[in-house]
Design a protein around this motif. Structure first.
Motif, PDB file in Angstrom:
ATOM      1  N   CYS A 196       0.837  -1.207   0.000  1.00  0.00           N
ATOM      2  CA  CYS A 196       0.000   0.000   0.000  1.00  0.00           C
ATOM      3  C   CYS A 196       0.868   1.251   0.000  1.00  0.00           C
ATOM      4  O   CYS A 196       0.647   2.186  -0.772  1.00  0.00           O
ATOM      5  N   TRP A 197       1.860   1.269   0.888  1.00  0.00           N
ATOM      6  CA  TRP A 197       2.747   2.417   1.046  1.00  0.00           C
ATOM      7  C   TRP A 197       3.550   2.670  -0.232  1.00  0.00           C
ATOM      8  O   TRP A 197       3.699   3.816  -0.670  1.00  0.00           O
ATOM      9  N   TYR A 198       4.019   1.619  -0.861  1.00  0.00           N
ATOM     10  CA  TYR A 198       4.813   1.749  -2.086  1.00  0.00           C
ATOM     11  C   TYR A 198       3.945   2.301  -3.218  1.00  0.00           C
ATOM     12  O   TYR A 198       4.337   3.236  -3.923  1.00  0.00           O
ATOM     13  N   ARG A 199       2.766   1.723  -3.400  1.00  0.00           N
ATOM     14  CA  ARG A 199       1.875   2.165  -4.478  1.00  0.00           C
ATOM     15  C   ARG A 199       1.495   3.625  -4.310  1.00  0.00           C
ATOM     16  O   ARG A 199       1.441   4.398  -5.291  1.00  0.00           O
ATOM     17  N   ALA A 200       1.214   4.022  -3.024  1.00  0.00           N
ATOM     18  CA  ALA A 200       0.775   5.392  -2.786  1.00  0.00           C
ATOM     19  C   ALA A 200       1.889   6.397  -3.039  1.00  0.00           C
ATOM     20  O   ALA A 200       1.653   7.468  -3.613  1.00  0.00           O
ATOM     21  N   ARG A 201       3.096   6.089  -2.613  1.00  0.00           N
ATOM     22  CA  ARG A 201       4.201   7.039  -2.763  1.00  0.00           C
ATOM     23  C   ARG A 201       4.653   7.184  -4.210  1.00  0.00           C
ATOM     24  O   ARG A 201       4.903   8.296  -4.690  1.00  0.00           O
ATOM     25  N   TRP A 224      -5.104   7.741  -0.454  1.00  0.00           N
ATOM     26  CA  TRP A 224      -6.217   8.657  -0.785  1.00  0.00           C
ATOM     27  C   TRP A 224      -5.675   9.916  -1.457  1.00  0.00           C
ATOM     28  O   TRP A 224      -6.315  10.447  -2.381  1.00  0.00           O
ATOM     29  N   ILE A 225      -4.514  10.408  -1.019  1.00  0.00           N
ATOM     30  CA  ILE A 225      -3.917  11.583  -1.656  1.00  0.00           C
ATOM     31  C   ILE A 225      -3.586  11.275  -3.105  1.00  0.00           C
ATOM     32  O   ILE A 225      -3.831  12.094  -4.014  1.00  0.00           O
ATOM     33  N   ALA A 226      -3.043  10.066  -3.339  1.00  0.00           N
ATOM     34  CA  ALA A 226      -2.703   9.681  -4.708  1.00  0.00           C
ATOM     35  C   ALA A 226      -3.942   9.658  -5.600  1.00  0.00           C
ATOM     36  O   ALA A 226      -3.857   9.923  -6.804  1.00  0.00           O
ATOM     37  N   ALA A 266      -8.340  11.229   3.057  1.00  0.00           N
ATOM     38  CA  ALA A 266      -6.959  11.237   3.539  1.00  0.00           C
ATOM     39  C   ALA A 266      -6.882  11.880   4.927  1.00  0.00           C
ATOM     40  O   ALA A 266      -6.179  11.400   5.819  1.00  0.00           O
ATOM     41  N   LEU A 267      -7.637  12.978   5.110  1.00  0.00           N
ATOM     42  CA  LEU A 267      -7.629  13.651   6.405  1.00  0.00           C
ATOM     43  C   LEU A 267      -8.227  12.764   7.493  1.00  0.00           C
ATOM     44  O   LEU A 267      -7.718  12.710   8.613  1.00  0.00           O
ATOM     45  N   VAL A 268      -9.289  12.046   7.159  1.00  0.00           N
ATOM     46  CA  VAL A 268      -9.911  11.137   8.132  1.00  0.00           C
ATOM     47  C   VAL A 268      -8.917  10.084   8.586  1.00  0.00           C
ATOM     48  O   VAL A 268      -8.781   9.804   9.787  1.00  0.00           O
ATOM     49  N   ASP A 269      -8.225   9.464   7.629  1.00  0.00           N
ATOM     50  CA  ASP A 269      -7.261   8.409   8.003  1.00  0.00           C
ATOM     51  C   ASP A 269      -6.067   8.974   8.771  1.00  0.00           C
ATOM     52  O   ASP A 269      -5.571   8.354   9.719  1.00  0.00           O
ATOM     53  N   ALA A 270      -5.568  10.150   8.380  1.00  0.00           N
ATOM     54  CA  ALA A 270      -4.428  10.749   9.079  1.00  0.00           C
ATOM     55  C   ALA A 270      -4.800  11.061  10.527  1.00  0.00           C
ATOM     56  O   ALA A 270      -4.020  10.789  11.454  1.00  0.00           O
ATOM     57  N   GLU A 271      -5.972  11.610  10.730  1.00  0.00           N
ATOM     58  CA  GLU A 271      -6.380  11.933  12.099  1.00  0.00           C
ATOM     59  C   GLU A 271      -6.635  10.669  12.911  1.00  0.00           C
ATOM     60  O   GLU A 271      -6.351  10.627  14.114  1.00  0.00           O
ATOM     61  N   ALA A 272      -7.161   9.619  12.280  1.00  0.00           N
ATOM     62  CA  ALA A 272      -7.353   8.347  12.990  1.00  0.00           C
ATOM     63  C   ALA A 272      -6.012   7.755  13.404  1.00  0.00           C
ATOM     64  O   ALA A 272      -5.863   7.194  14.507  1.00  0.00           O
ATOM     65  N   ALA A 273      -5.020   7.863  12.508  1.00  0.00           N
ATOM     66  CA  ALA A 273      -3.687   7.355  12.847  1.00  0.00           C
ATOM     67  C   ALA A 273      -3.092   8.123  14.026  1.00  0.00           C
ATOM     68  O   ALA A 273      -2.467   7.537  14.922  1.00  0.00           O
ATOM     69  N   LEU A 274      -3.320   9.449  14.049  1.00  0.00           N
ATOM     70  CA  LEU A 274      -2.752  10.263  15.117  1.00  0.00           C
ATOM     71  C   LEU A 274      -3.451  10.048  16.456  1.00  0.00           C
ATOM     72  O   LEU A 274      -2.866  10.308  17.512  1.00  0.00           O
ATOM     73  N   LYS A 275      -4.673   9.571  16.435  1.00  0.00           N
ATOM     74  CA  LYS A 275      -5.329   9.224  17.693  1.00  0.00           C
ATOM     75  C   LYS A 275      -4.624   8.037  18.360  1.00  0.00           C
ATOM     76  O   LYS A 275      -4.553   7.950  19.578  1.00  0.00           O
ATOM     77  N   VAL A 276      -4.108   7.139  17.525  1.00  0.00           N
ATOM     78  CA  VAL A 276      -3.389   5.978  18.056  1.00  0.00           C
ATOM     79  C   VAL A 276      -1.957   6.356  18.409  1.00  0.00           C
ATOM     80  O   VAL A 276      -1.446   5.981  19.470  1.00  0.00           O
ATOM     81  N   SER A 277      -1.305   7.121  17.521  1.00  0.00           N
ATOM     82  CA  SER A 277       0.101   7.501  17.731  1.00  0.00           C
ATOM     83  C   SER A 277       0.273   8.990  17.450  1.00  0.00           C
ATOM     84  O   SER A 277       0.705   9.379  16.358  1.00  0.00           O
ATOM     85  N   PRO A 278      -0.052   9.837  18.432  1.00  0.00           N
ATOM     86  CA  PRO A 278       0.019  11.288  18.198  1.00  0.00           C
ATOM     87  C   PRO A 278       1.426  11.778  17.879  1.00  0.00           C
ATOM     88  O   PRO A 278       1.587  12.837  17.278  1.00  0.00           O
ATOM     89  N   GLY A 279       2.456  11.011  18.265  1.00  0.00           N
ATOM     90  CA  GLY A 279       3.823  11.446  18.011  1.00  0.00           C
ATOM     91  C   GLY A 279       4.373  11.032  16.669  1.00  0.00           C
ATOM     92  O   GLY A 279       5.564  11.233  16.412  1.00  0.00           O
TER      93      GLY A 279
END
Length: 934
Positions: free
Chosen positions: A830-835, A868-870, A877-890
């Motif tokens: 997923c990460w490779y395809r998106a980047r 999603w950005i791709a 994309a914003l929904v997923d980024a904020e969900a990720a930061l809820k788990v790992s804010p740092g």
């Protein structure tokens, strides 16, 4: 084997031989009663190093005679060196040492060393001076002439002992040879006249000893070596682990032992009127009318004003020197100090008596036969106001506050003219904490920032006075080492790496007998990520680390109790300072709680007051023993207590480390910077590497990348290290200093040519467009082992940056086919395809599968946000980024993605975040620009 065996034999010589006497070594035949082993029966051919070990002991009237005959093989140059000198030590007032034979057995021949003219040389030396012991012992040595490798050395001697202090009584307490020490022929026998009132006992785990009466002599014999004792589980009382012995004595009872020693501790006329000791009595009496205060002052006088020196000369093994002599000489052993203390107490009108105790294995005393050898120490027992006090003149630090503490000896034998039996020493919880710790943990800089710690430890009683004595003799460097040792103990409960010391001090108050150690330092943040929050557990409390894991699983262990140690009291106070401008910290666990387990009572109090959280615990324990059947229930209680330990939950709005280069947060970490500077300056310049690396890590974590690089520069100058080169290279990449970063990683590979250093270098070479070099490096270090997946993923990135995007995706998808159970590879795809904007037709399906099967939700949500950005779907994309930061804010890369997407959606607050990233982490901005986030 030769050296090890010879040391065992020398140890056996020392433990089987009682104290000797006579100014000269005697030579002559063996006692007529001894059964001398025929030399023809000594096995000199087998591989057993100890060919003969024969100990025969005889009680005859008031005299004990020990006959020892042993032969051991000198099979190596080491054993020849170790065993080529025969040594015996004895005391000049107890009896005689007679050497019967010193022979070399060689090729069937017997070489008589004594007949050849060799004689033992007698020396006088005090081997115990460093332990404050003198005994006037003599040492006889003989360097065996003519020994060769392969010889068997046979030595036989006998010793007689008669101790006037025992009033005609005799005692035997001889260790028994046990496997794994092997012997061709070995035994220990004890004999006495038929009809004599002698008791004997062999144990533990001796099995059956043979007993017979022949020619008017009663004989007990134990064949050796005994089987190796079964392993014991942890935590058992000492009586279950002591070595086997054979005991014999004509003491009829403990009462008789008590009576025999009573005259030695008579106090009549011990303190003559007008004597210096009488003046000390008057001084104590004038100081206070309270008997307990007087007892404390008398005990302190003996402890502080009379140094310890064991005088075993002229019958001194059991006979104490007179109190007046002790006071004039200002030294004495436990006997002398106890008699002096007893005399002082009686002169002050306090009822007291001397008692005999066993200092190390007191729980085993009731298993012993009644005899003086069951003890190795004497103290004083006093009765004041209906309470028993146990006063040890050889201890230190006794004051009024600590006089009620009970020693860990378990049993005592009162020395009385009318005789007395064994009594138990009932434990009593100390009146004041023996150890009190106050710890202030300063987390005001924030939840991601190292904590500043001040730990104050107060020791009372013997612990305090012992530290005070050490401080009085310590140099400045030794005091620094002591402070570091305390810091290691204190900070070790907070940080795996032990933290850094910034300052410290130690002091002793002789009036209270308390020592105080203050250490200051830096430890890792006490807040850890847990369930999407930042949580601080009170790990500094001992209840947070409780364990009663005592294995009793074997059938033979089922009934073995647990030794809970001595009675004790401790106190812990922990104060946590929180950011005053960050409201919303919430406590968890049970701040107020009381529980008991395994004889220990814990009382806890806690309070969150604004930006200050305070928790205190007091632990009171009686010690003693815990029955094996009670272990499960008490273990459950301890676990419940541990589960109630308080904790703090940080608010979701708490500042994270990546923001700390903003001016609003720089003031927060200024005290931390000052602390690191102190820690670095505390060490000599050439030893500052570890502290510099620690500060570099802190600075990197708060994105002071230039400051971190400067610290790594200094650390590397002190000593090149591959890890430091890699870390400095990573920071340079974050600052878009790609070529400089590559240079650092090349140096790291030179220092440590391994897959761990090759992978980051290959990744960075690919990022810099050095595709061929990167691929060649990966090929060289790919051993198709555990790191193969990482190699493939980095090779895919290198290929993508080299223009072969589809080929890289093929490599990653090939990994998925090889390892379908590795869900992390779905995220990699997923990460490779998106980047690299490849494989768009199946990208969201792969990303969704990665999210559904993820073990690390924040990482895969971050990858899907990029997908999603791709696809141009910034809202998702914003929904997923904020969900990720809820788990790992740092997760800093996700913070950047969120800011970029929010800016694209027209959210005005995102511009400031993007400007911050461009200033602080230009390398990150540059990298993501290559992924289309421009």
């Amino acid at each position: 084997m030769g050296r090890r065996f010879a040391s065992v034999i020398m140890g056996l010589l020392g433990t089987t031989a009682p104290a000797l006497a006579g100014e000269a070594v005697l030579y002559g035949p063996a006692p007529k009663w001894a059964e001398v082993r025929d030399g023809a029966k000594i096995d000199t051919a087998s591989n057993t190093a100890l060919a003969l070990y024969d100990v025969q002991e005889r009680i005859e009237g008031e005299t004990l005679t020990v006959y020892v005959d042993q032969a051991y093989k000198l099979a190596s140059p080491e054993s020849l060196t170790q065993g080529g000198t025969s040594t015996a030590a004895w005391m000049p007032d107890k009896g005689d040492l007679t050497v019967h034979r010193v022979e070399i057995l060689r090729a069937g021949k017997v070489i008589d060393v004594i007949k050849g003219g060799a004689r033992y040389q007698v020396l006088r030396r005090e081997t115990g001076l460093e332990r404050r012991q003198i005994d006037g012992q003599l040492t006889a040595t003989l360097a065996i002439p003519g020994l060769q490798v392969g010889d068997v050395l046979r030595i036989a001697y006998s010793q007689t002992t008669r101790d006037k202090a025992l009033q005609g009584k005799v005692q035997i307490d001889t260790p028994l040879l046990t496997l794994p020490v092997e012997a061709g022929f070995a035994r220990t026998t004890v004999s006495w006249p038929e009809g004599a009132s002698v008791k004997w006992r062999a144990g533990p785990a001796v099995g059956t000893a043979s007993e017979a009466v022949k020619n008017g002599w009663h004989t007990v014999s134990v064949a050796l070596p005994l089987p190796k004792r079964e392993d014991m589980p942890s935590g058992v009382p000492s009586r279950f682990t002591r070595g086997p012995t054979i005991e014999a004595t004509n003491f009829a009872s403990w009462e008789e032992v008590s009576r025999v020693f009573a005259p030695l501790y008579a106090t009549k006329d011990a303190i003559p009127a007008g004597s210096p000791l009488a003046a000390e009595v008057a001084k104590i009496a004038a100081a206070s009318p309270d008997p307990l205060t007087r007892a404390a002052l008398a005990t302190r006088l003996v402890q502080d004003q009379v140094s310890y020196l064991m005088n075993g000369m002229s019958g001194g093994n059991y006979v104490p020197q007179a109190p007046a002599e002790t006071w004039v000489s200002r030294f004495g052993d436990c006997k002398a100090k106890s008699l002096l203390l007893l005399s002082l107490l009686e002169a002050l009108g306090i009822k007291a008596e001397v008692v005999a105790v066993k200092s190390q294995t007191g729980d085993a005393v009731p298993d012993s036969l009644p005899m003086p050898a069951a003890f190795d120490h004497v103290i004083v027992r006093a009765e004041i106001g209906g309470v028993t006090y146990w006063l040890d003149g050889t201890a230190t630090g006794t004051r009024l506050a600590t006089i009620g503490e009970t020693p860990p000896f378990r049993h005592a034998l009162p020395i009385r003219a009318e005789g007395a039996g064994l009594i138990a020493i009932a434990p009593r919880v100390p009146e004041v904490p023996m150890v009190a710790v106050k710890m202030v943990i300063d987390q005001r800089a924030g939840v991601d920032i190292p904590a500043l710690v001040t730990a104050t430890t107060t020791l009372s009683g013997m612990l305090g006075s012992n530290l005070g004595a050490a401080l009085g003799q310590a140099s400045a460097e030794q005091k620094k080492q002591m402070i570091d040792a305390f810091a290691g103990s204190m900070f070790g409960t907070l940080s795996k790496n032990g933290g850094l010391v910034t300052d410290g001090s130690m002091a002793f108050d002789p009036e209270t007998g308390t020592a105080t150690a203050v250490v200051k330092g830096i430890v890792t943040t006490q807040f850890v990520s847990r369930d999407g929050t930042k949580r601080m557990d009170m790990g500094a409390l001992s209840s947070a680390n409780l364990s009663l894991d005592f294995d009793r699983s074997r059938a033979a262990w089922k009934a073995l109790p647990v030794d809970l140690g001595a009675a004790r009291r401790t106190r812990e106070d922990v104060e946590v300072l929180l950011p005053a401008d960050e409201p919303g910290y919430k406590p968890g666990g049970k701040a107020d709680y009381e529980a008991s387990f395994a004889g220990t009572t814990v009382v806890r109090k806690g309070l969150l007051d604004g930006a200050r959280f305070v928790v205190s615990e007091e632990h009171s324990a009686l010690g003693g023993e815990l029955a094996a059947a009670d272990i499960p229930a008490e273990k459950a209680k301890a676990l419940r207590l541990r589960n109630t330990v308080p904790f703090l939950i940080a608010p979701v709005t708490a500042a994270r480390a990546w923001r700390y280069q903003a001016p609003a947060y720089r003031a927060r970490i200024a005290p931390v910077e000052e602390a690191y500077a102190l820690a670095i300056a505390r060490d000599p310049a050439e030893e500052q590497g570890a502290a510099l690396v620690a500060r570099a890590s802190f600075r990197a974590g708060t994105y002071d990348l230039k400051g971190a690089i400067a610290d790594y520069d200094k650390a590397i100058a002190l000593g090149p290290d591959a890890g430091n080169y890699i870390r400095r290279g990573y920071l340079k990449k974050q600052l878009a200093m790609t070529e400089a970063a590559i240079a650092d990683l090349r140096e790291a590979l030179k220092l440590s040519p391994s897959i761990d250093t090759a992978l980051p270098l290959a990744d960075l070479l690919g990022f810099a467009g050095k595709t061929d070099e990167a691929l060649a490096l990966l090929t060289e270090y790919d051993d198709m082992g555990d790191e193969h997946s990482s190699v493939v993923q980095i090779r895919a990135d290198v290929l993508a940056r080299g223009g072969k995007v589809a080929e890289g995706l093929k490599e990653i998808d090939g990994l998925i086919d090889e390892k379908p159970g590795d869900t992390s590879l779905l995220n990699a795809s997923c990460w490779y395809r998106a980047r690299f904007r490849v494989g768009a037709e199946g990208m969201m399906e792969v990303c969704n599968q990665a999210v559904e099967r993820a073990s690390n939700a924040s990482a895969v949500l971050d990858s899907r946000a990029m997908a999603w950005i791709a696809q141009g779907n910034l809202a998702n994309a914003l929904v997923d980024a904020e969900a990720a930061l809820k788990v790992s804010p740092g997760q800093v890369s996700t913070q950047y993605v969120r800011a970029w997407v929010a800016n694209g959606l027209g959210k005005p607050e995102a511009k400031a975040d993007l400007a911050y990233f461009r200033k602080v982490m230009p390398g990150l901005v540059e990298e993501y620009a290559g992924y289309g986030l421009k």
